[in-house]
Design a protein around this motif. Structure first.
Motif, PDB file in Angstrom:
ATOM      1  N   LEU A 249       0.838  -1.187  -0.018  1.00 15.15           N
ATOM      2  CA  LEU A 249      -0.030   0.053   0.013  1.00 15.15           C
ATOM      3  C   LEU A 249       1.002   1.237   0.120  1.00 15.15           C
ATOM      4  O   LEU A 249       1.731   1.370   0.854  1.00 15.15           O
ATOM      5  CB  LEU A 249      -0.904  -0.182   1.312  1.00 15.15           C
TER       6      LEU A 249
ATOM      7  N   LYS B 241      -2.577   5.417   4.004  1.00  7.00           N
ATOM      8  CA  LYS B 241      -2.237   4.123   3.942  1.00  7.00           C
ATOM      9  C   LYS B 241      -2.875   3.510   5.155  1.00  7.00           C
ATOM     10  O   LYS B 241      -3.254   2.223   5.146  1.00  7.00           O
ATOM     11  CB  LYS B 241      -0.802   4.251   3.758  1.00  7.00           C
TER      12      LYS B 241
ATOM     13  N   ASP C 214       2.837  -1.280   4.498  1.00  4.42           N
ATOM     14  CA  ASP C 214       2.340  -0.116   4.753  1.00  4.42           C
ATOM     15  C   ASP C 214       3.660   0.833   4.984  1.00  4.42           C
ATOM     16  O   ASP C 214       4.028   0.825   6.192  1.00  4.42           O
ATOM     17  CB  ASP C 214       1.303   0.123   5.770  1.00  4.42           C
TER      18      ASP C 214
END
Ligand code: AMP
Length: 190
Positions: free
Chosen positions: A8, A16, A87
């Motif tokens: 992401l 995110k 992330d």
């Protein structure tokens, strides 16, 4: 069944963390946020946390070897995961290559890199708003925010080309309601 491994991606303030929360529940994935892991180290006052704190407070990136090591440890602690959401990692080409090498050994490659696209003025506004409530020192100071965005533009944004070359880069409009953006992400995953 093959695992769902999602990067992401997006600049600071793109959403995110917020979007990860839904995706991990929906797809039953393990969330790996290097920012969260580093903040936990700072809170624990570990040696690693002490090293990282100054850089994070200035909005600069922490050394590749440190974040790669953290990701490796967490992946090894979750061998039975259905997949991972990465992330805030990778943030440099060296990190992306290290991640690919780790996943190649396991034959569980990245499924997709979902890149949340948000205009810069909106990012600064979101981060300053978050700074009022998050307790994150790096969200309070506009000069630090600008530095984080600069680091992203210089070192991280080029990873779009890295994943594009693998046919995995998908741009997602990151402006709108949280629910609408979630729908766009799910649609991109097919
Ligand atoms: P984030 O929570 O993702 O916004 O990260 C907060 C800060 O932690 C960043 O500004 C960096 O100083 C550091 N950081 C987080 N992830 C990484 C990474 N993958 N590589 C280098 N530094 C990182």
């Amino acid at each position: 069944m093959s695992k769902l491994n999602i990067v992401l991606f997006g600049p600071p303030g793109a959403g995110k963390g917020t979007q990860s929360e839904f995706l991990i529940k929906h797809y039953k994935l393990v969330h790996l946020s290097t920012g969260d892991l580093l903040r936990a180290e700072i809170k624990a006052e570990s040696e690693l946390g002490l090293q990282a704190k100054d850089l994070m407070d200035r909005g600069e990136l922490v050394a590749d070897a440190i974040v790669i090591g953290m990701i490796r440890n967490k992946m090894e602690a979750h061998l039975d995961a259905k997949g991972f959401i990465f992330d805030g990692f990778p943030r440099t080409r060296a990190q992306a290559e290290a991640l690919d090498a780790m996943l190649e050994v396991k034959e569980e490659p990245i499924t997709a890199m979902l890149a949340l696209e948000v205009p810069e003025a909106e990012l600064v506004k979101r981060l300053l708003d978050r700074g009022a409530t998050s307790g994150r020192t790096d969200d309070k100071d506009e000069a630090v925010i600008q530095n984080r965005i600069r680091e992203y533009m210089e070192k991280t944004a080029p990873l779009k080309e890295y994943y594009s070359a693998q046919g995995k880069y998908k741009a997602i409009d990151g402006v709108g309601s949280i629910e609408d953006i979630t729908q766009r992400l799910m649609k991109a995953l097919g």
